[in-house]
Design an enzyme around this catalytic site. Structure first.
Site, PDB file in Angstrom:
ATOM      1  CG  ASP A  59       8.422  -6.986   2.485  1.00 24.26           C
ATOM      2  OD1 ASP A  59       8.728  -5.844   2.128  1.00 24.26           O
ATOM      3  OD2 ASP A  59       7.512  -7.654   1.918  1.00 24.26           O
ATOM      4  CG  ASN A  79       2.568 -11.247   4.439  1.00 24.44           C
ATOM      5  OD1 ASN A  79       1.723 -11.577   5.261  1.00 24.44           O
ATOM      6  ND2 ASN A  79       2.245 -10.827   3.215  1.00 24.44           N
ATOM      7  CD  GLU A  90       7.507  -2.054   4.009  1.00 22.48           C
ATOM      8  OE1 GLU A  90       7.236  -1.314   3.058  1.00 22.48           O
ATOM      9  OE2 GLU A  90       7.121  -3.251   4.051  1.00 22.48           O
TER      10      GLU A  90
HETATM   11  C1  ACG Z   1       7.159  -3.800   0.739  1.00 24.26           C
HETATM   12  C2  ACG Z   1       8.481  -3.744  -0.046  1.00 24.26           C
HETATM   13  C3  ACG Z   1       8.159  -3.687  -1.508  1.00 24.26           C
HETATM   14  C4  ACG Z   1       7.561  -5.023  -1.928  1.00 24.26           C
HETATM   15  C5  ACG Z   1       6.553  -5.508  -0.984  1.00 24.26           C
HETATM   16  C6  ACG Z   1       5.926  -6.801  -1.269  1.00 24.26           C
HETATM   17  C7  ACG Z   1       6.360  -4.916   0.257  1.00 24.26           C
HETATM   18  O1  ACG Z   1       9.261  -2.706   0.399  1.00 24.26           O
HETATM   19  O2  ACG Z   1       9.261  -3.406  -2.310  1.00 24.26           O
HETATM   20  O3  ACG Z   1       6.968  -4.870  -3.258  1.00 24.26           O
HETATM   21  O4  ACG Z   1       6.836  -7.780  -0.791  1.00 24.26           O
HETATM   22  C8  ACG Z   1       2.457  -1.073   0.772  1.00 24.26           C
HETATM   23  C9  ACG Z   1       2.892  -2.086   1.810  1.00 24.26           C
HETATM   24  C10 ACG Z   1       4.387  -2.178   1.950  1.00 24.26           C
HETATM   25  C11 ACG Z   1       5.024  -2.397   0.585  1.00 24.26           C
HETATM   26  C12 ACG Z   1       4.595  -1.244  -0.309  1.00 24.26           C
HETATM   27  C13 ACG Z   1       5.144  -1.400  -1.731  1.00 24.26           C
HETATM   28  N1  ACG Z   1       6.481  -2.497   0.686  1.00 24.26           N
HETATM   29  O5  ACG Z   1       2.324  -1.775   3.062  1.00 24.26           O
HETATM   30  O6  ACG Z   1       4.688  -3.270   2.781  1.00 24.26           O
HETATM   31  O7  ACG Z   1       3.169  -1.260  -0.430  1.00 24.26           O
HETATM   32  C14 ACG Z   1      -0.047   3.449   1.769  1.00 24.26           C
HETATM   33  C15 ACG Z   1      -0.391   2.117   2.418  1.00 24.26           C
HETATM   34  C16 ACG Z   1       0.856   1.251   2.514  1.00 24.26           C
HETATM   35  C17 ACG Z   1       1.474   1.085   1.146  1.00 24.26           C
HETATM   36  C18 ACG Z   1       1.818   2.465   0.603  1.00 24.26           C
HETATM   37  C19 ACG Z   1       2.417   2.400  -0.788  1.00 24.26           C
HETATM   38  O8  ACG Z   1      -0.892   2.320   3.729  1.00 24.26           O
HETATM   39  O9  ACG Z   1       0.513  -0.018   3.043  1.00 24.26           O
HETATM   40  O10 ACG Z   1       2.662   0.263   1.250  1.00 24.26           O
HETATM   41  O11 ACG Z   1       0.608   3.258   0.534  1.00 24.26           O
HETATM   42  O12 ACG Z   1       1.565   1.783  -1.663  1.00 24.26           O
HETATM   43  C20 ACG Z   1       1.011   7.903   4.455  1.00 24.26           C
HETATM   44  C21 ACG Z   1       0.133   6.864   5.130  1.00 24.26           C
HETATM   45  C22 ACG Z   1       0.456   5.476   4.596  1.00 24.26           C
HETATM   46  C23 ACG Z   1       0.393   5.467   3.089  1.00 24.26           C
HETATM   47  C24 ACG Z   1       1.351   6.519   2.558  1.00 24.26           C
HETATM   48  C25 ACG Z   1       1.413   6.550   1.038  1.00 24.26           C
HETATM   49  O13 ACG Z   1       2.352   7.738   4.880  1.00 24.26           O
HETATM   50  O14 ACG Z   1       0.351   6.898   6.538  1.00 24.26           O
HETATM   51  O15 ACG Z   1      -0.441   4.532   5.124  1.00 24.26           O
HETATM   52  O16 ACG Z   1       0.824   4.172   2.650  1.00 24.26           O
HETATM   53  O17 ACG Z   1       0.979   7.795   3.050  1.00 24.26           O
HETATM   54  O18 ACG Z   1       0.161   6.754   0.497  1.00 24.26           O
HETATM   55  C26 ACG Z   1       7.385  -5.733  -4.287  1.00 24.26           C
HETATM   56  C27 ACG Z   1       8.079  -4.922  -5.371  1.00 24.26           C
HETATM   57  C28 ACG Z   1       7.121  -3.957  -6.017  1.00 24.26           C
HETATM   58  C29 ACG Z   1       5.923  -4.714  -6.547  1.00 24.26           C
HETATM   59  C30 ACG Z   1       5.286  -5.527  -5.430  1.00 24.26           C
HETATM   60  C31 ACG Z   1       4.148  -6.387  -5.925  1.00 24.26           C
HETATM   61  O19 ACG Z   1       9.175  -4.240  -4.835  1.00 24.26           O
HETATM   62  O20 ACG Z   1       7.777  -3.260  -7.068  1.00 24.26           O
HETATM   63  O21 ACG Z   1       4.975  -3.799  -7.056  1.00 24.26           O
HETATM   64  O22 ACG Z   1       6.261  -6.386  -4.850  1.00 24.26           O
END
Ligand code: ACG
Ligand code: CA
Length: 533
Positions: free
Chosen positions: A237, A145, A273
């Site tokens: 990812d 992405n 993911e």
């Molecule tokens: C991936 C990787 C992660 C990486 C990135 C960027 C993406 O695993 O290590 O971070 O390349 C969001 C994204 C995911 C992302 C995580 C970290 N993971 O969607 O793709 O952030 C909500 C949001 C989600 C969000 C989540 C956590 O909807 O989108 O994930 O919060 O922030 C219920 C709801 C659900 C909600 C959850 C939690 O389940 O249904 O929607 O999710 O509750 O509230 C990399 C590094 C990081 C760095 C980053 C910049 O690893 O350390 O910070 O880059």
């Protein structure tokens, strides 16, 4: 038996094209007779998620590396299914390994080279070979992405934009709009001009433009390069960000992309993911299997059950979720896990190890393919804490034999709060978490029905007890859990949903206690799971 569906039919049509004769049924059965591996069937594996920089260090710099994984392979899978000395996982997922300025490497500067901190491309080849010798699949974390803002593509893109050189090949490589056209997504201004690039994570992670056929070609080439090298598939990812906010278009992209990759190599293992609600996750299931986030974390139905707050919703959830997945894609399977590198470690949510072990039973003895986050099998802890740092969720593996692995930069988790029992200690302790996981995985591997069968929830006589009637290839199996402290005796013939089914023997028990079956009378001790035939 699940054989219909896309993946199989792609292979079949290939074979049909080649032979132009056999009927579908004949082709399928001849595949089987020759002992060919059925690619869908072969994907019901237990994987191990390795955060490479925190796993095992081979050269004394404190950073985990590929050779560290090679050195530790016997721990993961020693090649002997009956040895009982290894964890017995049949797949590994490596967190990103390509060149990158960050410790987590989710922002790459070069898709074709292993980051020097982690080793060399030669090390990767050696690791792939070793995996295949042991029948372990190896999948890479592929972040398409976005790239690093230091990726040469981005540097050239920025320059082309700043020079107004729209004939430059890279001018349209990244998602970019005029200042006036910015929408609710995140945008970062390009210095000196009124253009903004899309960056929903951080400004360091500019997002590629998937309307550009050249970019699409790039990401296909990257994947093919690693498939050629022997990589078995990918953990993709951030799949919802391809067209962020437009699930339909993002899903179309993954349909197309997976089509390209499976045409190239039909039997790949891929998992997406999409960290979102189930309704959104399901929209990607036509293209690929996705992680089931609802089964992870301290509030999941499984965790609730393991904490002794009632197993009923867990049982219904498992049955419903499996049906849901299969209704979207007959070849689809749930992908279960408890916590990953973006979440506080699950062990921290449990005071008693018996409950954590019970949770392991609940999720590993359920349908689909499963991912164990490195160190989960030891009960390793780690949470973001006040400093709000993800590094705390990625702490060093606790080997206990002089491995020079260190915590990643930025860690604030206090050493005193980490578990004391190392791998060395736990190998020797029959009742350790490690030995529990190892047994669970071997039970899962022994009975194909556990991963592949159709699950029907069976409520027990109280809120601590219940299980499933599992049907696979015309045969029935029972899986019953007692998440309570007390032993319980049940008359199986009185349970709703079990009418007409009886079991002859106990195949296995996993947990703190034992279980006996006499006629229809089943006795299960506390914190124990029993498998019946
Ligand atoms: C991936 C990787 C992660 C990486 C990135 C960027 C993406 O695993 O290590 O971070 O390349 C969001 C994204 C995911 C992302 C995580 C970290 N993971 O969607 O793709 O952030 C909500 C949001 C989600 C969000 C989540 C956590 O909807 O989108 O994930 O919060 O922030 C219920 C709801 C659900 C909600 C959850 C939690 O389940 O249904 O929607 O999710 O509750 O509230 C990399 C590094 C990081 C760095 C980053 C910049 O690893 O350390 O910070 O880059
Ligand atoms: Ca190292």
């Amino acid at each position: 038996m699940k054989i219909s569906g896309k993946k199989i039919s792609r292979i079949i049509s290939l074979i049909l094209l080649l032979t132009m004769t056999a009927s579908i049924g004949a082709t399928l059965s001849s595949c089987k007779n020759k002992g060919t591996v059925d690619p869908v069937d072969d994907n019901y594996r237990t994987f191990y998620q390795i955060f490479v920089g925190s796993f095992s260090d081979s050269n004394g710099d404190g950073i985990g590396d590929l050779r560290g994984i090679i050195n530790r392979f016997d721990y993961l899978n020693d090649g002997d299914i009956d040895s009982g000395n290894d964890l017995g996982v049949q797949g590994i997922w490596l967190s990103p390994i390509f060149a990158s300025p960050t410790y987590h490497k989710y922002d790459t500067t070069d898709y074709y080279n292993v980051d020097p901190e982690f080793g060399t491309n030669e090390d990767l080849k050696e690791l792939i070979e070793l995996c295949h010798e042991r029948n372990v699949k190896i999948i890479l974390d592929l972040v398409i992405n976005h790239t690093s803002r230091f990726h040469p593509w981005f540097l050239k893109f920025k320059e082309a934009r700043q020079n107004g050189d729209s004939s430059n090949k890279y001018y349209n490589y990244y998602s970019c709009v005029n200042g006036a056209d910015r929408d609710g997504r995140s945008w970062q201004k390009i210095l000196g001009i009124d253009y903004y690039y899309e960056c929903n994570f951080t400004g360091d992670m500019p997002e590629l433009n998937f309307d550009n056929p050249k970019v699409k070609e790039e990401v296909v080439n990257i994947a093919k390069h690693y498939l050629d090298l022997g990589i078995d598939g990918f953990r993709f990812d951030a799949i919802k960000y391809i067209y962020y906010g437009d699930t339909k278009r993002s899903a179309e992209f993954w349909d197309w992309y997976m089509g390209e990759l499976t045409t190239y190599k039909p039997d790949i293992y891929c998992v997406g993911e999409c960290w979102s609600a189930e309704s959104e996750i399901m929209q990607y299931y036509g293209a690929l299997n996705c992680f089931n986030f609802a089964m992870s974390g301290p509030e999941s139905p499984a965790a609730v059950a393991a904490k002794g707050n009632g197993i009923g919703s867990f049982l219904n959830y498992v049955e419903r979720y499996q049906n849901k997945v299969e209704s979207v894609n007959p070849n689809g399977m749930p992908i279960q896990f408890l916590s990953n590198h973006d979440q506080d470690r699950i062990a921290g949510a449990f005071v008693y190890p018996e409950q954590m072990k019970m949770l392991a039973n609940l999720y590993l003895l359920s349908p689909g393919s499963h991912f164990i986050y490195y160190g989960e099998e030891l009960g390793i802890k780690g949470s973001r804490g006040g400093a709000n740092t993800d590094a705390n969720r990625r702490l060093a593996m606790v080997w206990g034999d002089g491995d020079t692995i260190e915590n990643p930069e930025g860690t604030t988790y206090p050493d005193y709060a980490q578990i004391k029992a190392t791998v060395v200690d736990q190998l020797e302790d029959e009742s350790s978490m490690l030995n529990h996981y190892s047994k669970l995985i071997s039970v899962r591997n022994k009975h194909k029905a556990i991963a592949r069968g159709d699950y029907k929830a069976i409520g027990g006589p109280n809120k601590y007890v219940g299980g499933f009637l599992v049907e696979y290839e015309g045969e029935f199996m029972g899986i019953f859990h007692n998440v309570g402290l007390e032993s319980i005796t049940i008359n199986l013939s009185e349970l709703n949903g079990l009418e007409g089914h009886s079991f002859a023997e106990v195949l296995d028990t996993v947990g703190e206690g034992s279980a006996t079956l006499e006629g229809d009378t089943l006795t299960i001790e506390g914190f124990t799971t029993v498998i019946l035939k």
